[in-house]
Write a protein that holds these residues in place. Structure first.
Motif, mmCIF file in Angstrom:
data_model
loop_
_atom_site.group_PDB
_atom_site.id
_atom_site.type_symbol
_atom_site.label_atom_id
_atom_site.label_comp_id
_atom_site.label_asym_id
_atom_site.label_seq_id
_atom_site.Cartn_x
_atom_site.Cartn_y
_atom_site.Cartn_z
ATOM 1 N N LYS A 197 -4.162 -1.487 15.447
ATOM 2 C CA LYS A 197 -5.147 -0.628 14.189
ATOM 3 C C LYS A 197 -4.955 0.786 14.620
ATOM 4 O O LYS A 197 -4.704 1.642 13.737
ATOM 5 C CB LYS A 197 -6.479 -1.277 14.474
ATOM 6 N N VAL A 198 -4.884 1.178 15.717
ATOM 7 C CA VAL A 198 -4.866 2.505 16.302
ATOM 8 C C VAL A 198 -3.328 3.090 15.827
ATOM 9 O O VAL A 198 -3.022 4.094 15.320
ATOM 10 C CB VAL A 198 -4.943 2.833 17.723
ATOM 11 N N SER A 199 -2.373 2.385 16.305
ATOM 12 C CA SER A 199 -0.822 2.467 15.835
ATOM 13 C C SER A 199 -0.716 2.715 14.430
ATOM 14 O O SER A 199 -0.332 3.748 13.935
ATOM 15 C CB SER A 199 0.025 1.358 16.441
ATOM 16 N N VAL A 200 -1.245 1.835 13.605
ATOM 17 C CA VAL A 200 -1.231 1.838 12.116
ATOM 18 C C VAL A 200 -1.801 3.165 11.377
ATOM 19 O O VAL A 200 -1.439 3.669 10.872
ATOM 20 C CB VAL A 200 -1.761 0.793 11.545
ATOM 21 N N ALA A 201 -3.100 3.183 12.376
ATOM 22 C CA ALA A 201 -3.849 4.506 11.962
ATOM 23 C C ALA A 201 -3.100 5.745 11.924
ATOM 24 O O ALA A 201 -3.046 6.710 11.270
ATOM 25 C CB ALA A 201 -5.136 4.522 12.539
ATOM 26 N N LYS A 202 -2.419 5.886 13.264
ATOM 27 C CA LYS A 202 -1.645 7.216 13.629
ATOM 28 C C LYS A 202 -0.691 7.360 12.580
ATOM 29 O O LYS A 202 -0.429 8.285 12.108
ATOM 30 C CB LYS A 202 -1.300 6.828 14.974
ATOM 31 N N ARG A 203 0.222 6.122 12.540
ATOM 32 C CA ARG A 203 1.183 6.263 11.348
ATOM 33 C C ARG A 203 0.813 6.690 10.046
ATOM 34 O O ARG A 203 1.673 7.298 9.221
ATOM 35 C CB ARG A 203 2.108 5.075 11.548
ATOM 36 N N SER A 204 -0.112 6.014 9.415
ATOM 37 C CA SER A 204 -0.440 6.200 8.056
ATOM 38 C C SER A 204 -1.172 7.588 7.861
ATOM 39 O O SER A 204 -1.371 7.831 6.571
ATOM 40 C CB SER A 204 -1.420 4.853 7.780
ATOM 41 N N GLY A 205 -1.825 7.878 8.869
ATOM 42 C CA GLY A 205 -2.533 9.340 8.637
ATOM 43 C C GLY A 205 -3.872 9.200 8.359
ATOM 44 O O GLY A 205 -4.798 9.924 8.089
ATOM 45 N N ASN A 206 -4.440 7.514 8.142
ATOM 46 C CA ASN A 206 -5.887 7.214 7.721
ATOM 47 C C ASN A 206 -6.431 6.911 9.150
ATOM 48 O O ASN A 206 -6.008 5.710 9.649
ATOM 49 C CB ASN A 206 -5.789 6.204 6.788
#
Ligand code: NAD
Length: 340
Positions: A197-206
């Motif tokens: 979740k943290v990785s996806v958050a970082k990549r998506s900007g959300n």
């Protein structure tokens, strides 16, 4: 050269254990329904078998001196709390058949991987929980069918030792984590789910991530390299009673998420949503572990999370590069969550 069998060798801990035992120069057979997902197995022989079946267990244990029994139908809290009947049925069949086949085929030692999930719910109602010592398992009241089955197989191992002379060892893991473990799909556990979740958050900007419950539930987490070291030491020891294997540092799920965000170098906000959380608090009392093995887990949570996050971040990036935009959308959404 000792010939050992690792069941569940296609899974997270089993795969790492095979690599560890190969470095120790054992001859290793791996057995599982599937091969490891993220890299090839180092096993000398890898048998694709369904260990619920007695005939398959006889094949797996043929010519084997020692068995490390890790195969199980399992996953994170989301999975365990939603599949009681299947888990109880599948794991009972796997464990009764594997243990008996090992005895029939003349194995000398048998290590069974039990879980902190055997401990009774009534000792784990407070986030500021008293660490659980091995004798706390009784009077029994595990929260889920998964824990009940583990408890019964612990008894089975004890009776096979007493009645048939098979040297059995029983380890109770407390939340093992690390690279090369399930990180999406619904069976992943809290550290892997939060890293994703943290990785996806970082990549998506959300930068908002979802946490099940208020996130104040507590656990201890043990890195995989310590886990395989502890398993091997226990197998070589004379200790035949159940033994905790875990870290004894208690953290909340919110703290765990913050630690992962620090590793990732991103500031996150947490959205607390409804979801299965398991018991309120759980920690390992390592007094007996230290007495028996003269050793305890060495790798800090921070260090373990660094290795784990970097590996999961690479998996997320690979999914992204593979053009799996639909699957990336799912990765950040509730459909693939898991919690401790
Ligand atoms: P995992 O799910 O990654 O590995 C289990 C493996 O068992 C899987 O590869 C699966 O395919 C295999 N398996 C399932 N059914 C099978 C069958 N019928 N025949 C053959 N193989 C089958 O889980 P893991 O985290 O590596 O856990 C290993 C053991 O440790 C399990 O017994 C688990 O209950 C126990 N445990 C793990 C943890 C943890 O934190 N990971 C905590 C407590 C206990």
């Amino acid at each position: 050269m000792k010939r050992v069998l690792v069941t569940g060798a296609g899974g997270f801990i089993g795969h790492h254990l095979v690599s560890y035992l190969k470095k120790k120069r054992y001859w290793v057979r791996g057995a599982d329904l599937k091969r490891p997902e993220y890299e090839p197995s180092a096993a000398d022989d890898f048998a694709l078998l369904d260990l619920r079946r007695w005939e398959d267990c006889l094949k797996a244990t043929d010519g084997i001196d020692e068995v490390y029994a890790l195969a199980a139908d399992m996953g994170g809290m989301g999975y365990i709390s939603a599949h009681h009947a299947e888990i109880l049925r599948n794991n009972s069949l796997i464990n009764i058949h594997t243990l008996d086949a090992a005895r029939r085929n003349g194995a000398k030692r048998y290590l069974y991987t039990s879980s902190a999930c055997v401990y009774p719910e009534y000792r784990q109602n407070d986030a500021n929980v008293t660490a659980l010592k091995e004798s706390d398992a009784y009077p029994a009241q595990p929260q889920d069918a998964y824990g009940w089955e583990k408890l019964v197989t612990e008894r089975l191992c004890t009776h096979y030792r007493e009645d048939f002379g098979l040297e059995t060892r029983i380890v109770r893991f407390h939340n093992i984590f690390g690279p090369l473990g399930t990180w999406d799909g619904g069976r992943e556990k809290a550290p892997a789910a939060l890293c994703r979740k943290v990785s996806v958050a970082k990549r998506s900007g959300n930068h908002e991530i979802e946490i099940w419950g208020d996130g104040e539930q507590t656990r201890s987490f043990c890195y995989i390299d310590d886990c395989v070291e502890g398993i091997h030491q226990l197998m070589r020891s004379d200790h035949n009673e159940p033994l905790n294997l875990g870290q004894d540092r208690l953290v909340t799920v919110n703290e765990l998420a913050d630690m992962i965000a620090t590793v990732a170098g991103v500031k996150i906000t947490m959205k607390h949503v409804a979801g299965p959380q398991g018991v309120r608090g759980r920690n390992s009392d390592n007094t007996r572990l230290r007495e028996v093995l003269q050793w305890e887990p060495q790798i800090s949570l921070e260090e373990g999370l660094k290795h784990t996050y970097l590996w999961i971040d690479r998996q997320v990036r690979a999914a992204e590069l593979g053009g799996a935009s639909e699957s990336l959308k799912k990765l950040s959404s509730g459909g693939r969550r898991a919690s401790a």
